[in-house]
Structure formats: structure tokens, C-alpha cells
Write a protein that holds these residues in place. Sequence first.
Motif, short mmCIF file in Angstrom:
data_model
loop_
_atom_site.label_atom_id
_atom_site.label_comp_id
_atom_site.label_asym_id
_atom_site.label_seq_id
_atom_site.Cartn_x
_atom_site.Cartn_y
_atom_site.Cartn_z
N ARG A 94 1.04 -1.27 0.04
CA ARG A 94 -0.07 0.15 -0.09
C ARG A 94 0.88 1.14 0.18
O ARG A 94 1.75 1.27 0.97
CB ARG A 94 -0.87 0.06 1.43
N ARG A 172 -12.59 -6.50 4.01
CA ARG A 172 -11.77 -5.56 3.27
C ARG A 172 -10.49 -6.32 2.64
O ARG A 172 -9.92 -7.06 3.39
CB ARG A 172 -11.15 -4.44 4.12
N GLU A 174 -7.51 -5.96 2.26
CA GLU A 174 -6.43 -5.12 2.58
C GLU A 174 -5.20 -5.59 1.64
O GLU A 174 -5.02 -6.70 1.41
CB GLU A 174 -5.93 -5.21 4.04
N PHE A 182 -4.23 -6.93 13.96
CA PHE A 182 -4.52 -5.58 13.95
C PHE A 182 -5.16 -5.23 12.71
O PHE A 182 -5.98 -4.44 12.86
CB PHE A 182 -2.98 -4.85 14.10
N ARG A 183 -4.56 -5.72 11.59
CA ARG A 183 -5.16 -5.64 10.40
C ARG A 183 -5.41 -6.79 9.64
O ARG A 183 -4.41 -7.46 9.21
CB ARG A 183 -4.53 -4.43 9.27
N SER A 184 -6.65 -7.23 9.53
CA SER A 184 -7.12 -8.37 8.65
C SER A 184 -8.12 -8.06 7.57
O SER A 184 -8.51 -6.85 7.49
CB SER A 184 -7.53 -9.39 9.87
N PHE A 187 -13.02 -8.94 9.55
CA PHE A 187 -12.95 -8.73 11.14
C PHE A 187 -14.33 -8.18 11.45
O PHE A 187 -15.24 -8.12 10.53
CB PHE A 187 -11.95 -7.40 11.27
N GLN A 189 -16.87 -5.18 13.45
CA GLN A 189 -16.80 -3.58 13.86
C GLN A 189 -18.04 -3.52 14.72
O GLN A 189 -19.16 -4.27 14.69
CB GLN A 189 -17.07 -2.82 12.54
N GLU A 257 -4.15 3.79 14.86
CA GLU A 257 -5.67 4.17 14.97
C GLU A 257 -6.12 2.84 15.85
O GLU A 257 -5.91 1.78 15.24
CB GLU A 257 -6.16 4.22 13.73
N LEU A 258 -7.04 3.19 16.81
CA LEU A 258 -7.91 2.17 17.39
C LEU A 258 -9.27 2.39 16.92
O LEU A 258 -9.98 1.21 16.74
CB LEU A 258 -7.68 2.10 19.00
N GLY A 301 -12.95 -1.62 15.87
CA GLY A 301 -12.90 -2.87 15.66
C GLY A 301 -12.91 -3.70 16.72
O GLY A 301 -12.09 -3.42 17.56
P1 ATP Z 1 -7.11 2.45 7.81
O1 ATP Z 1 -7.01 3.78 7.28
O2 ATP Z 1 -6.09 1.94 8.73
O3 ATP Z 1 -7.22 1.40 6.78
P2 ATP Z 1 -9.73 3.29 8.48
O4 ATP Z 1 -9.54 4.61 8.68
O5 ATP Z 1 -10.09 2.96 7.00
O6 ATP Z 1 -8.43 2.27 8.37
P3 ATP Z 1 -12.14 2.84 9.42
O7 ATP Z 1 -12.94 2.74 8.34
O8 ATP Z 1 -12.49 4.12 10.20
O9 ATP Z 1 -10.60 2.44 9.45
O10 ATP Z 1 -12.75 1.71 10.55
C1 ATP Z 1 -13.07 1.91 11.67
C2 ATP Z 1 -12.45 0.96 12.80
O11 ATP Z 1 -12.52 -0.59 12.14
C3 ATP Z 1 -10.82 1.13 12.86
O12 ATP Z 1 -10.59 2.26 13.85
C4 ATP Z 1 -10.37 -0.14 13.29
O13 ATP Z 1 -10.58 -0.48 14.59
C5 ATP Z 1 -11.16 -1.26 12.51
N1 ATP Z 1 -10.89 -1.75 11.00
C6 ATP Z 1 -10.62 -1.08 9.97
N2 ATP Z 1 -9.99 -1.75 9.02
C7 ATP Z 1 -9.43 -2.90 9.79
C8 ATP Z 1 -8.97 -3.92 9.51
N3 ATP Z 1 -8.74 -4.36 8.25
N4 ATP Z 1 -8.70 -5.02 10.17
C9 ATP Z 1 -9.15 -4.94 11.58
N5 ATP Z 1 -9.69 -4.11 12.12
C10 ATP Z 1 -10.04 -2.78 11.21
#
Ligand code: ATP
Length: 438
Positions: A94, A172, A174, A182-184, A187, A189, A257-258, A301
Motif C-alpha cells: 500500500r 476488506r 487489504e 491488527f489489520r485483517s 474483522f 466492527q 488508530e484504534l 474494530g
Molecule cells: P485504515 O486507514 O487503517 O485502513 P480506516 O481509517 O479505513 O483504517 P475505519 O474505516 O475508520 O478504518 O474503520 C473503523 C475501525 O475499524 C478502525 O478504527 C479499526 O478499529 C477497525 N478496522 C478497520 N479496518 C480494519 C482491518 N482491516 N482489520 C481490523 N480492524 C479494522
Amino acid sequence: MEKIAALAKRRGFVYGSSDIYGGLSGFWDYGPLGVELKNNIKRLWWRAMVHMRRNVVGLDAAIVMPPAVWAASGHLENFNDPLVECQSCKRRYRADDIDDPTTCPNCGGRLAEPRQFNTMFQTFVGPVADDAAVAYLRPETAQGTFVNFKNVLQSTNQKVPFGIAQIGKSFRNEITTGNFIFRSREFEQMELEYFVQPGTDDEWFQYWRKERMRWWTEYMGVHPEHLRLRDYEPSELSHYSKQTADIEYQFPFGVKELEGIADRTDFDLRAHIAGSGIDLTYFDERSGEHFVPYVIEPAVGVDRSFLVAMIDAYEEEPVGTKPGDFRTVLKFKPQLAPFKIAVFPLLANKPDLVTRAREIYDQLLPYFATAWDDIGNVGKRYRRQDEIGTPWAITVDFQTLEDGTVTVRDRDTMTQDRYHENELLDLFRGRLGPGGIS
Ligand code: ATP
């Protein structure tokens, strides 16, 4: 992080998904203790966001939604990440995740120009996989809430300001995953869409920033010094947002970000009015006004919260007299702990003790998530319970047979106090408090 991931696997919190087949990157399975921790996090969120508020109701919408929703919401056009590929080793990144968007961090090769990659998962509904059958796995729960705005208004007597809360899976695709859970790619929400009168959104945005910080410290018991609120620069805002703040956590791999709190304005409801042709304006009986509400959205998340719960609770403490002796302990807030109480018979080969301990265990089981352990000596059992975060351990010993008292050992202070078995129910009810999660 390696220690936490290893503990998570060893004790049955989190496993790599389909790992007997080599796994699937970005997917995770939650084991016997993981599912308990996850459920406790979700219940604490639901309690704070829905049950404790008269003006918030719940929803559980479908995961698969038609393209029309995503065309209207802007996700088909905008839910992209910039993808760069190395022209030598073919690795993909990315672009905003790497320091130098022209050079491959793996082999030093040249990276191609970034291209926009839509991260929504596509699927087909029905037996024919053609264009007419395309649907998408939702990348956020929020759109399921917006398309139900009118249904909820018509079937409840909610008046603006009010909220619709949802907990559910999101997907997503990703480009890169990592840092454990942390990022999967799959997940869960927990999202609240809070509908307010336009012009009052700044106030509600401030309200939710504070409320969500309070949840993290009071409900989840996270150390406040590990949390930070950061307001976005205008250039960082998503296409739908007027203002956004992140709650960030100090992860072992950096401050990240959490949770996000966004002022989504009337963007989504207006988009669905235009997309569906259905009137989603709100009629305010008190003022006689029609308007499209603004939305404040706290979104977090579950899996990321799970990781924070584990990291924040994890401690290694010296114990005993020998240098180098230490215990690993997860100092979960009791409401979060997979088991609240463990019951031990002092000696597993003494039937009187086992029978008495079983009676106490059976008494507590309907009220609290209670573990039974009769393997090894009591010291080993304490260590095992410390490692999974069980706040209290009850030992039934020979004195119990005489006077009905047991020892209650505290995970954090490691002190032991004697209580009568008839006091236990009230003791733990008191310690877990109202809404204490069993
Ligand atoms: P990023 O920019 O890091 O991809 P985002 O800002 O798009 O994330 P949001 O769309 O605001 O994320 O999602 C809200 C919440 O969902 C995030 O704060 C996180 O806790 C969770 N989240 C988002 N994407 C993921 C993921 N790929 N895996 C796990 N948790 C996620």
C-alpha cells in the motif's frame, strides 16, 4: 507482540485461520478463550452504547449487499487504496504504508506508479456468476444502518437525536495485512450511527469524542497514558467526513488508530435518497421542520480492541525467591476476563475435597464464567489462571470440610483471604458490579 501472539495461540485465544492447510493471510480463528474475550468486549460496548441509553437501539443487518448501495455510498468509486508493485520481485504494497513510494523495501527494485485498488470483496448471488448477480461483502456496517434508517424510525418511537448501533463482520481486501490481528481481511466492527439535527453536529462530535475515551478507560480498563485523541487535518478526511478524530493506542509497533469518530454530515442519507429514490428526510414534530439528519459515527474494530485488551493487560512480574522466576499475567478488568473465577480442590486425589469443590463450582456456574482445575499443584494452577487473566481462584482445602470456609486468591495482589462458601455469590456479584458480565 511475539509473546502475546504465542500466548494467544498456546492458550486458545487466537489461531491462524485454516492453519492445517497453511493458513490464509489476513484471516484468524478465535479459540475457546478468545471467543469469550471477544464476546465480553462486544457486551461491554453494547451495554455502554445501547442498554445504558434510552435513545439508542440495535440492529443486525446482512453482510452481503447489492451494488446499488455501494454505488450510492461512494464505495465503488472511492473505497480504494493506492497499490504499488515492485517491477523486480513483484511484491505489492500500500503506497501510503512505505517510506519511499518509488523503491521496493524488499529488494530495492523500482516500484511501478500507484494504481487505485478497490478493497471491497465481490461475490455472486444465485447460481449464475454474471454481472447481474454481483454483490459485495460490506466493508463497514454503517451502510446497513443507513439503508434501515426509515425502517427503524417507523418501527420505534425514536426522535432525533437518536442512534442505531450495530456489531458485525466487515470485510476488506487489504493490500497488506499484519501485526497479528491488527489489520485483517475479515474483522468485526462496533459502529454507532448517531443522528442529530444539522447545526448541532459539532457539539455531538465533541460529546462522542469524550464518551468514547471514557469507555476505553472505564469499561475496558485501558491505561489512559497509552491512549491519545488525535484530530484529523482537513487533507486526511474521507470523502464523507466534515471532521474526524482517532483514538490512538500505543501498540508495540507504534502509535496507531484504534477507533475513529467521524462527523459524516448528511452525506450518506442524502446519497441513499438520491440512489434509492426513497424519501429519508426526518420530520421534527416539535418544530414542524423537515431535515436530513447529520450523523456522528464512533467506529471501532472488535479484533483491534481485543489486541489492545491483551497488550494492555499483559505483564511479566518477578515472583518467588529465585532470580529469574517470573509469572506472566493478563491483568484484565474482571468484566473482560474469559473466566471470572477458578475453583480448585487442594488435592485431586481426595474425594471429599473434590466433591465439596464440585458443589461450590456448581453453585457459582449459573452466575459466573467459572473454570475448574485439578491438574498439578495449586501453585501451577495459579500460574495457569494468571496467564489467562482469571481474577479470582477458590481453593477448597481440609479446613473447608470443617468450617465451610475457602481461600479466595486475588490475581493481582496474589493475597489469599478466607470466606465462608455461603458468602461467595454476594462477594463476586459485588466485585463485578451491576451489569458484571458472567
Ligand atoms: P485504515 O486507514 O487503517 O485502513 P480506516 O481509517 O479505513 O483504517 P475505519 O474505516 O475508520 O478504518 O474503520 C473503523 C475501525 O475499524 C478502525 O478504527 C479499526 O478499529 C477497525 N478496522 C478497520 N479496518 C480494519 C482491518 N482491516 N482489520 C481490523 N480492524 C479494522
